[in-house]
Design a protein around this motif. Structure first.
Motif, PDB file in Angstrom:
ATOM      1  N   ALA A   1       0.859  -1.185   0.000  1.00 42.13           N
ATOM      2  CA  ALA A   1       0.000   0.000   0.000  1.00 42.13           C
ATOM      3  C   ALA A   1       0.894   1.232   0.000  1.00 42.13           C
ATOM      4  O   ALA A   1       1.140   1.825   1.049  1.00 42.13           O
ATOM      5  CB  ALA A   1      -0.925  -0.012   1.208  1.00 42.13           C
ATOM      6  N   GLY A   2       1.395   1.569  -1.200  1.00 45.40           N
ATOM      7  CA  GLY A   2       2.322   2.679  -1.231  1.00 45.40           C
ATOM      8  C   GLY A   2       2.563   3.306  -2.582  1.00 45.40           C
ATOM      9  O   GLY A   2       2.310   4.489  -2.778  1.00 45.40           O
TER      10      GLY A   2
ATOM     11  N   LEU B   1      -6.647   1.588  -0.096  1.00 42.02           N
ATOM     12  CA  LEU B   1      -7.431   2.538  -0.882  1.00 42.02           C
ATOM     13  C   LEU B   1      -6.748   3.898  -0.946  1.00 42.02           C
ATOM     14  O   LEU B   1      -6.745   4.556  -1.992  1.00 42.02           O
ATOM     15  CB  LEU B   1      -8.835   2.671  -0.285  1.00 42.02           C
ATOM     16  CG  LEU B   1      -9.731   1.437  -0.388  1.00 42.02           C
ATOM     17  CD1 LEU B   1     -11.038   1.670   0.349  1.00 42.02           C
ATOM     18  CD2 LEU B   1     -10.008   1.076  -1.838  1.00 42.02           C
ATOM     19  N   ALA B   2      -6.140   4.315   0.166  1.00 39.89           N
ATOM     20  CA  ALA B   2      -5.447   5.604   0.190  1.00 39.89           C
ATOM     21  C   ALA B   2      -4.268   5.611  -0.772  1.00 39.89           C
ATOM     22  O   ALA B   2      -4.012   6.614  -1.455  1.00 39.89           O
ATOM     23  CB  ALA B   2      -4.971   5.917   1.607  1.00 39.89           C
ATOM     24  N   ALA B   3      -3.538   4.506  -0.841  1.00 39.25           N
ATOM     25  CA  ALA B   3      -2.400   4.431  -1.759  1.00 39.25           C
ATOM     26  C   ALA B   3      -2.853   4.573  -3.203  1.00 39.25           C
ATOM     27  O   ALA B   3      -2.208   5.263  -4.013  1.00 39.25           O
ATOM     28  CB  ALA B   3      -1.656   3.109  -1.562  1.00 39.25           C
ATOM     29  N   THR B   4      -3.972   3.941  -3.539  1.00 33.36           N
ATOM     30  CA  THR B   4      -4.503   4.055  -4.900  1.00 33.36           C
ATOM     31  C   THR B   4      -5.013   5.468  -5.165  1.00 33.36           C
ATOM     32  O   THR B   4      -4.783   6.038  -6.236  1.00 33.36           O
ATOM     33  CB  THR B   4      -5.628   3.036  -5.122  1.00 33.36           C
ATOM     34  OG1 THR B   4      -5.090   1.709  -4.962  1.00 33.36           O
ATOM     35  CG2 THR B   4      -6.203   3.150  -6.529  1.00 33.36           C
ATOM     36  N   GLN B   5      -5.701   6.047  -4.190  1.00 35.55           N
ATOM     37  CA  GLN B   5      -6.174   7.430  -4.349  1.00 35.55           C
ATOM     38  C   GLN B   5      -5.002   8.394  -4.534  1.00 35.55           C
ATOM     39  O   GLN B   5      -5.063   9.299  -5.375  1.00 35.55           O
ATOM     40  CB  GLN B   5      -6.992   7.840  -3.123  1.00 35.55           C
ATOM     41  CG  GLN B   5      -8.346   7.170  -3.036  1.00 35.55           C
ATOM     42  CD  GLN B   5      -9.077   7.536  -1.761  1.00 35.55           C
ATOM     43  OE1 GLN B   5      -8.461   7.783  -0.722  1.00 35.55           O
ATOM     44  NE2 GLN B   5     -10.397   7.584  -1.830  1.00 35.55           N
TER      45      GLN B   5
ATOM     46  N   ASP C   1       5.434   6.714   1.635  1.00 34.61           N
ATOM     47  CA  ASP C   1       5.484   6.956   0.188  1.00 34.61           C
ATOM     48  C   ASP C   1       4.127   7.439  -0.311  1.00 34.61           C
ATOM     49  O   ASP C   1       4.022   8.425  -1.053  1.00 34.61           O
ATOM     50  CB  ASP C   1       5.895   5.665  -0.518  1.00 34.61           C
ATOM     51  CG  ASP C   1       6.169   5.846  -2.011  1.00 34.61           C
ATOM     52  OD1 ASP C   1       6.474   6.982  -2.445  1.00 34.61           O
ATOM     53  OD2 ASP C   1       6.101   4.840  -2.748  1.00 34.61           O
ATOM     54  N   ALA C   2       3.066   6.757   0.110  1.00 33.83           N
ATOM     55  CA  ALA C   2       1.713   7.159  -0.307  1.00 33.83           C
ATOM     56  C   ALA C   2       1.372   8.554   0.202  1.00 33.83           C
ATOM     57  O   ALA C   2       0.766   9.359  -0.519  1.00 33.83           O
ATOM     58  CB  ALA C   2       0.688   6.142   0.196  1.00 33.83           C
TER      59      ALA C   2
ATOM     60  N   ALA D   1      13.576   6.599   1.278  1.00 35.98           N
ATOM     61  CA  ALA D   1      14.263   7.796   0.787  1.00 35.98           C
ATOM     62  C   ALA D   1      13.321   8.998   0.812  1.00 35.98           C
ATOM     63  O   ALA D   1      13.721  10.106   1.198  1.00 35.98           O
ATOM     64  CB  ALA D   1      14.795   7.551  -0.627  1.00 35.98           C
ATOM     65  N   ASN D   2      12.069   8.797   0.416  1.00 33.26           N
ATOM     66  CA  ASN D   2      11.082   9.875   0.506  1.00 33.26           C
ATOM     67  C   ASN D   2      10.925  10.353   1.942  1.00 33.26           C
ATOM     68  O   ASN D   2      10.883  11.553   2.220  1.00 33.26           O
ATOM     69  CB  ASN D   2       9.719   9.398  -0.011  1.00 33.26           C
ATOM     70  CG  ASN D   2       9.603   9.430  -1.515  1.00 33.26           C
ATOM     71  OD1 ASN D   2      10.372  10.093  -2.194  1.00 33.26           O
ATOM     72  ND2 ASN D   2       8.635   8.709  -2.041  1.00 33.26           N
ATOM     73  N   ALA D   3      10.824   9.397   2.868  1.00 35.26           N
ATOM     74  CA  ALA D   3      10.616   9.740   4.273  1.00 35.26           C
ATOM     75  C   ALA D   3      11.790  10.539   4.826  1.00 35.26           C
ATOM     76  O   ALA D   3      11.603  11.476   5.614  1.00 35.26           O
ATOM     77  CB  ALA D   3      10.395   8.471   5.092  1.00 35.26           C
ATOM     78  N   MET D   4      13.017  10.176   4.434  1.00 34.78           N
ATOM     79  CA  MET D   4      14.195  10.921   4.884  1.00 34.78           C
ATOM     80  C   MET D   4      14.115  12.389   4.485  1.00 34.78           C
ATOM     81  O   MET D   4      14.518  13.287   5.227  1.00 34.78           O
ATOM     82  CB  MET D   4      15.462  10.313   4.273  1.00 34.78           C
ATOM     83  CG  MET D   4      15.859   8.957   4.813  1.00 34.78           C
ATOM     84  SD  MET D   4      17.293   8.330   3.883  1.00 34.78           S
ATOM     85  CE  MET D   4      17.668   6.829   4.804  1.00 34.78           C
TER      86      MET D   4
END
Length: 386
Positions: A139-140, A244-248, A193-194, A279-282
């Motif tokens: 989910a990401g 669902l949030a990842a897809t949205q 990531d999401a 990497a995004n989170a960093m």
């Protein structure tokens, strides 16, 4: 402004949806399916379930297990050969973003030929490609709903962004039950990531009313469920909400864009082999703090949607609350810095000029509310190292 919106033609959403893969292939009127996945997914039994569903519909799938994390141009070669040998007319990408991105890349290479670098940004790819059915198992990435793929050039280590309708899956199967066995580290990284996708889609210079709706909906769901699902991976309601949030979020950024966080994270992944979500989170808190003065109202909306500010909060308060919450998420979900991940400071510093150049070349930083120059990007890379 007129927004150009593109979505998969069919999306099957809900627990157990993978059992309808064969029916979906029939709906797409395809006869020669090939599953594109990796050896780990093969061992989980998910591929067997999908393959049996296809057999139950009267078709015999081929299975290609040569997908690798952060797919490279080299890793695609065997896939193109496998597609030609099977004469595949539909590809079912099963896995995280890497498997789905691999299927997308194989789809266009098998029809149009050439090298993957021929398709990288700023080129927009609208030509022929083998249809892809995306089956995300994390989910990401949101790749099941996007017109992008990310492939690393094996010769230059450049993580190439490739864009266009040719990369948009024809269909997607969104089955949260596949994610119930995700380990906490993967759950956290893909969840952030999401969240990055959703926030960047909302603050992007390409944002529109359509993408805004999906972006804020995703931010709200992630705010309510990310810590919860990272603590208890068996929480079915939280898993479904995150899926669902990842897809949205994928729909949002595919029809808007990502921005500076993603532009900077791709080179980190390519050169230091850090998972994309990590990497995004960093980068996320520091880049948000850098960018916020140029779009405080938009970042404030994200803070409110995330649940760290109210409708009555000032934009300045809501924006600060968002930045503080991103830092708190990184702490709570044990996101390392490049230093604590084990990267040598001199090695990091040596790569920052090249990473800044590659970030700018991707085009994503140009969508940021505050568009940086190379020197500013290098400074941000060094700021997050600590």
């Amino acid at each position: 402004m007129v927004a150009n919106i593109a979505l998969p033609r069919i999306m099957k959403v809900g627990g157990g949806a993978v059992h309808q893969t064969g029916k979906l292939i029939s709906e797409l009127m395809r006869q020669r399916p090939m599953i594109v996945t990796d050896s780990f997914m093969l061992s989980t039994g998910v591929v067997d379930v999908i393959a049996q569903s296809i057999r139950d519909s009267g078709l015999e799938p081929a299975v290609f297990t040569g997908t690798v994390p952060d797919p490279t141009t080299h890793s695609l070669k065997q896939g193109v050969s496998a597609i030609q040998d099977h004469q595949a007319d539909v590809l079912i990408g099963v896995g995280g973003g890497s498997a789905i991105d691999t299927a997308k890349a194989l789809g266009i290479l098998s029809r149009q030929g050439g090298q993957m670098r021929d398709y990288k940004a700023p080129r927009i790819n609208n030509g022929d490609a083998i249809p892809v059915v995306a089956v995300p198992t994390t989910a990401g990435s949101g790749s099941e709903a996007t017109q992008f793929t990310i492939i690393t050039d094996s010769e230059s280590d450049e993580k190439m962004l490739c864009a266009g309708i040719a990369f948009l899956p024809a269909a997607a199967i969104i089955d949260y039950e596949i994610t119930l066995s995700m380990p906490p580290r993967l759950t956290a990284d893909t969840g952030i990531d999401a969240l990055t996708h959703a926030v960047e889609a909302y603050v992007s210079r390409k944002a529109n009313l359509f993408s805004d709706f999906f972006a804020l909906s995703a931010v709200k769901a992630i705010g309510e469920n990310l810590r919860r699902v990272s603590t208890d991976g068996t929480d079915r309601q939280a898993r479904e909400s995150m899926m669902l949030a990842a897809t949205q979020a994928g729909i949002a950024f595919s029809n808007s864009s990502v921005a500076l966080v993603h532009g900077m994270s791709r080179p980190i992944g390519a050169h230091f082999h850090i998972a994309h979500g990590m990497a995004n989170a960093m980068l996320f808190p520091t880049v948000t703090e850098f960018s916020a003065p140029a779009a405080q109202d938009r970042y404030a909306d994200c803070g409110r949607a995330l649940g760290v500010a109210t409708a009555d909060s000032s934009n300045a308060y809501a924006t600060d609350a968002l930045i503080n919450e991103l830092r708190a998420l990184n702490h709570d979900l044990q996101v390392p810095t490049p230093h604590t991940f084990g990267i040598d400071r001199d090695a990091w510093a040596k790569k920052t000029p090249l990473m800044a150049e590659q970030a700018l070349m991707s085009g994503s930083p140009a969508n940021n509310p505050l568009v940086p120059n190379a020197e500013q990007i290098e400074g941000l890379y060094m700021e997050i190292y600590a």
